[in-house]
Design a protein around this motif. Structure first.
Motif, mmCIF file in Angstrom:
data_model
loop_
_atom_site.group_PDB
_atom_site.id
_atom_site.type_symbol
_atom_site.label_atom_id
_atom_site.label_comp_id
_atom_site.label_asym_id
_atom_site.label_seq_id
_atom_site.Cartn_x
_atom_site.Cartn_y
_atom_site.Cartn_z
ATOM 1 N N ALA A 134 0.841 -1.202 0.000
ATOM 2 C CA ALA A 134 0.000 0.000 0.000
ATOM 3 C C ALA A 134 0.877 1.255 0.000
ATOM 4 O O ALA A 134 0.554 2.242 -0.669
ATOM 5 C CB ALA A 134 -0.916 -0.014 1.215
ATOM 6 N N LEU A 135 1.981 1.210 0.736
ATOM 7 C CA LEU A 135 2.891 2.358 0.792
ATOM 8 C C LEU A 135 3.498 2.634 -0.588
ATOM 9 O O LEU A 135 3.606 3.799 -1.008
ATOM 10 C CB LEU A 135 4.001 2.071 1.814
ATOM 11 N N ILE A 136 3.856 1.552 -1.293
ATOM 12 C CA ILE A 136 4.408 1.721 -2.644
ATOM 13 C C ILE A 136 3.348 2.338 -3.547
ATOM 14 O O ILE A 136 3.613 3.258 -4.319
ATOM 15 C CB ILE A 136 4.902 0.359 -3.206
ATOM 16 N N VAL A 141 1.430 5.817 -7.103
ATOM 17 C CA VAL A 141 0.211 5.901 -7.929
ATOM 18 C C VAL A 141 -0.734 6.995 -7.429
ATOM 19 O O VAL A 141 -0.977 7.975 -8.129
ATOM 20 C CB VAL A 141 -0.530 4.537 -7.972
ATOM 21 N N ALA A 142 -1.293 6.799 -6.235
ATOM 22 C CA ALA A 142 -2.246 7.781 -5.714
ATOM 23 C C ALA A 142 -2.264 7.726 -4.196
ATOM 24 O O ALA A 142 -2.082 6.660 -3.613
ATOM 25 C CB ALA A 142 -3.642 7.474 -6.260
ATOM 26 N N ALA A 143 -2.505 8.894 -3.586
ATOM 27 C CA ALA A 143 -2.509 8.963 -2.119
ATOM 28 C C ALA A 143 -3.701 8.201 -1.550
ATOM 29 O O ALA A 143 -4.828 8.367 -2.012
ATOM 30 C CB ALA A 143 -2.568 10.413 -1.683
ATOM 31 N N LEU B 40 13.227 -2.075 -7.406
ATOM 32 C CA LEU B 40 12.005 -1.270 -7.396
ATOM 33 C C LEU B 40 12.294 0.146 -7.878
ATOM 34 O O LEU B 40 11.577 0.693 -8.725
ATOM 35 C CB LEU B 40 11.441 -1.258 -5.973
ATOM 36 N N TRP B 41 13.378 0.710 -7.351
ATOM 37 C CA TRP B 41 13.750 2.069 -7.721
ATOM 38 C C TRP B 41 14.065 2.158 -9.222
ATOM 39 O O TRP B 41 13.557 3.038 -9.925
ATOM 40 C CB TRP B 41 14.960 2.517 -6.882
ATOM 41 N N PHE B 42 14.887 1.229 -9.705
ATOM 42 C CA PHE B 42 15.255 1.251 -11.124
ATOM 43 C C PHE B 42 14.023 1.049 -12.006
ATOM 44 O O PHE B 42 13.922 1.631 -13.083
ATOM 45 C CB PHE B 42 16.303 0.177 -11.430
ATOM 46 N N ASP B 43 13.089 0.225 -11.537
ATOM 47 C CA ASP B 43 11.875 -0.014 -12.332
ATOM 48 C C ASP B 43 11.008 1.243 -12.364
ATOM 49 O O ASP B 43 10.459 1.596 -13.403
ATOM 50 C CB ASP B 43 11.083 -1.192 -11.734
ATOM 51 N N LEU B 44 10.908 1.916 -11.211
ATOM 52 C CA LEU B 44 10.050 3.112 -11.164
ATOM 53 C C LEU B 44 10.592 4.240 -12.037
ATOM 54 O O LEU B 44 9.830 5.032 -12.563
ATOM 55 C CB LEU B 44 9.891 3.585 -9.713
ATOM 56 N N ILE B 45 11.929 4.297 -12.198
ATOM 57 C CA ILE B 45 12.468 5.344 -13.069
ATOM 58 C C ILE B 45 12.557 4.864 -14.532
ATOM 59 O O ILE B 45 13.069 5.573 -15.390
ATOM 60 C CB ILE B 45 13.849 5.857 -12.591
ATOM 61 N N GLY B 46 12.040 3.659 -14.779
ATOM 62 C CA GLY B 46 11.931 3.181 -16.166
ATOM 63 C C GLY B 46 13.145 2.445 -16.679
ATOM 64 O O GLY B 46 13.171 2.011 -17.830
ATOM 65 N N PHE B 47 14.158 2.269 -15.826
ATOM 66 C CA PHE B 47 15.405 1.642 -16.264
ATOM 67 C C PHE B 47 15.208 0.152 -16.561
ATOM 68 O O PHE B 47 15.869 -0.403 -17.431
ATOM 69 C CB PHE B 47 16.450 1.845 -15.160
ATOM 70 N N PHE B 195 -8.087 3.217 -7.392
ATOM 71 C CA PHE B 195 -8.116 4.610 -6.915
ATOM 72 C C PHE B 195 -7.315 5.542 -7.835
ATOM 73 O O PHE B 195 -7.596 6.729 -7.935
ATOM 74 C CB PHE B 195 -7.567 4.661 -5.484
ATOM 75 N N GLY B 196 -6.315 4.992 -8.512
ATOM 76 C CA GLY B 196 -5.491 5.803 -9.406
ATOM 77 C C GLY B 196 -6.129 6.031 -10.763
ATOM 78 O O GLY B 196 -5.573 6.743 -11.597
ATOM 79 N N SER B 197 -7.303 5.434 -11.008
ATOM 80 C CA SER B 197 -7.950 5.581 -12.314
ATOM 81 C C SER B 197 -8.908 6.769 -12.313
ATOM 82 O O SER B 197 -9.805 6.858 -11.477
ATOM 83 C CB SER B 197 -8.721 4.289 -12.642
#
Lengths: 182, 305
Positions: A134-136, A141-143, B40-47, B195-197
Motif C-alpha cells: 500500500a505504501l508503494i 500511484v495515488a494517495a 524497485l527504484w530502477f523499475d520506477l524510473i523506467g530503467f 483509486f489511481g484511475s
C-alpha cells in the motif's frame, strides 16, 4: 525445495535451486491466474508459504539452513509475482522479505504455543506485506486514505491469509520432520 | 501424517533460538531487501522496463495456457454434472459418454470462441469502434492494486491509454479499464475501480448532460465515484442516471495517456448521491464488474479517427 546443506555437491545444490525457482514461479502463476478471488480479494498463497517455511526453518535442527531456504523462497516468489502481475519489479519481493524478517525475529525469541504461532505469524506478516504494498501504491500511484484502507483492504486480506495457514504449516513441518528422520 | 498430527499437537516452544544462529540468514534477507529496493527504484524510473517486458513475454504463454484450461474446465462444469448423472443411470454407456464428454469440452471451447466473436461483431455494429478481443490472463496478486494482464500487446496494435471494455451478465458492454503498459503480446490494464484511475465522464438524464470525473474507489471501500460536477448541472445527479465517458482528452487530439479513450463508452449508473455540504458527488454502479470479466475488448480506433 532450496536445501543448502554444506556437504552437498555444487551440481546438486544448483539443481535444487533451479527446482525451487521453477516451483515458486508455478505458485506465482497459480496465485495470479487460478486461485479464486472472493469479492476481489486474492489469496496471498506465497506469503503464507514463505511465513510457514520460515517458522518451520526456525524450529529445524539447523535454523540457519531452514531460514535461508525461506529467504530464498521470499525473493524468488516475490520476483515471480512481480513478473506475473506486471507490478513494479522488486515490490512483492521486498514485501515478502520484510514480512519474513519480522516473523523470524519474533519466532526466534517468543515462547508461544505452537498452535497459535503460525496464525499469529501470518497475521503479522500479512499486515507488513499489505502495508508495504500500500505504501508503494501510495507513493507511486495515488494517495490513500489509510483509515479506510485499513478497514476495507487490509483487514479482509489479512483474514483471508489465515485460512490456508494451518494446513500449509503442518504439511511443511511434516515434510521437514521426514527429511530430518531420513 | 496422521501419526505426526497426533504426536505433535499443542507442544510449547521450549527454547528460543539463539540470535547468533539466525544472524547469517537475517543478513542475507536484509541484503536481498536492498536488492529488491534497488530493483524497485530502477523499475520506477523506467530503467528496468525492457527487462520486465521481456520476462513478461516469457511468462505470458504459460499463464495464457493455464488460464485457458482453467476457464474451459469452469465453463464445462455444468455439463459435467449432467454427464455424471447419466453415467449413474446407465453403466453400459459410460465409455461412450466419456468420449462424448471430451467432445463436449472441445465444442464448449469452440462455442465460447464463436460467442465472443459474435459479441465483438455485435459491438462493432452498434458502436463506431474497432475492437481487439483478448483473454484476461492474470489478476493482481494483492488487494492493493486493481490491475489485470490481458493476452494482447503491441503486436496486436494495442497501445498505452486505450480503453478496455467488457461485459458481465446481461449488462451492456462497458468500460472496465485503461491500458497502462504494453508488451509485445501482453498488456497490463488499470481497472476503473482502482483509486489511481480517473476518466472524464458525462452524466445523461432527461435530455440534459453534465461533465464530471469518474474515479475508482476500491481502496476506499466502494467501486466508482462521480465528482467535480459542474454546479449548474446538479439536476442531472439523480439515481439511475447514465454515466458514459466524455472522451475530452481524445477530442483535444494531444499525445496524452488518456487520448485514446473515445467518448460515449458506458461506465455505469448513479446508485447513490452524497451531499457533504460543500459539494455533491455520486456513487456509481458499474455496468461491467472489472473483477468478473474473463474476456475483454480493447478499443483500437473509432470511426472518424
Amino acid at each position: 525445495m532450496g536445501d543448502s546443506r554444506p556437504g552437498r555437491k555444487l551440481e546438486e545444490r544448483l539443481l535444487h535451486e533451479v527446482l525451487a525457482l521453477v516451483a515458486l514461479v508455478l505458485v506465482a502463476i497459480v496465485q495470479t491466474a487460478l486461485l479464486p478471488t472472493p469479492l476481489g480479494f486474492p489469496l496471498p498463497l506465497l506469503l503464507v508459504l514463505v511465513v510457514c517455511r520460515a517458522l518451520v526453518g526456525v524450529e529445524a535442527p539447523d535454523p540457519e539452513v531452514g531460514v535461508l531456504a525461506a529467504v530464498r523462497w521470499a525473493f524468488y516468489g516475490g520476483i515471480a509475482l512481480d513478473v506475473c502481475a506486471a507490478a513494479p519489479l522488486g515490490s512483492h519481493a521486498l514485501a515478502l522479505l520484510l514480512a519474513l524478517l519480522l516473523v523470524v525475529l519474533l519466532a526466534g525469541s517468543l515462547r508461544i504455543g505452537r498452535a497459535l504461532l503460525p496464525l499469529l505469524a501470518v497475521l503479522l506478516g500479512a499486515v507488513v506485506y499489505e502495508m508495504l504494498l500500500a505504501l508503494i501504491y501510495h507513493s507511486t500511484v495515488a494517495a490513500l486514505d489509510w483509515r479506510s484502507h485499513a478497514l476495507v483492504i487490509l483487514l479482509p486480506s489479512v483474514l483471508l491469509a489465515l485460512i490456508p495457514t494451518l494446513p500449509i504449516f503442518h504439511v511443511l513441518r511434516w515434510q521437514q520432520r521426514r527429511r530430518v528422520e531420513q | 501424517m496422521r501419526e505426526y498430527i497426533d504426536n505433535h499437537h499443542l507442544k510449547v516452544h521450549k527454547q528460543s533460538v539463539s540470535a547468533s544462529r539466525l544472524r547469517r540468514p537475517l543478513l542475507i534477507a536484509l541484503l536481498l531487501c536492498a536488492v529488491s529496493g534497488a530493483l524497485l527504484w530502477f523499475d520506477l524510473i523506467g530503467f528496468l522496463s525492457p527487462v520486465r517486458a521481456g520476462l513478461g513475454q516469457v511468462m505470458s504463454p504459460v499463464a495464457y495456457q493455464v488460464t485457458r484450461v482453467h476457464n474451459g474446465a469452469a465453463d464445462s462444469w455444468g455439463g459435467m454434472n449432467e454427464l455424471r448423472h447419466l453415467q449413474a443411470e446407465n453403466e453400459a454407456l459410460r465409455q461412450e459418454q466419456s468420449q462424448l464428454h471430451s467432445e463436449l469440452i472441445a465444442r464448449e471451447q469452440a462455442l465460447v470462441e464463436n460467442e465472443r466473436l459474435r459479441q465483438q461483431l455485435a459491438i462493432e455494429e452498434a458502436q463506431p469502434w474497432s475492437l481487439r478481443g483478448a483473454e484476461v490472463t492474470m489478476h493482481s496478486p494483492d488487494a492493493v492494486r486493481r490491475v489485470m494482464t490481458i493476452a494482447g500487446g503491441s503486436a496486436e496494435d494495442i497501445d498505452v491509454g486505450m480503453a478496455v471494455v467488457g461485459q458481465t451478465g446481461t449488462g451492456p458492454v462497458a468500460l472496465v479499464g485503461i491500458v497502462e503498459e504494453v508488451g509485445r503480446h501482453t498488456a497490463s490494464v488499470v481497472l476503473t475501480t482502482d483509486f489511481g484511475s480517473r476518466v472524464s465522464a458525462r452524466v445523461i438524464h432527461d435530455g440534459d448532460s453534465a461533465l464530471g470525473l469518474v474515479q475508482g474507489q476500491w481502496q476506499r471501500g466502494s467501486r466508482l465515484r462521480l465528482e467535480h460536477l459542474d454546479r449548474e448541472h446538479h439536476s442531472t445527479l439523480v439515481q439511475g442516471a447514465i454515466v458514459v465517458t466524455a472522451g475530452l482528452t481524445a477530442e483535444l487530439d494531444v499525445p496524452l495517456p488518456l487520448a485514446e479513450v473515445p467518448p460515449d463508452i458506458p461506465i455505469g449508473e448513479i446508485e447513490t448521491i452524497v451531499d457533504d455540504g460543500h459539494s455533491q458527488f455520486a456513487e456509481l454502479r458499474p455496468y461491467a464488474d472489472p473483477d468478473q470479466v474473463r474476456y475483454v475488448w480493447v478499443i483500437l480506433d473509432q470511426e472518424g479517427n
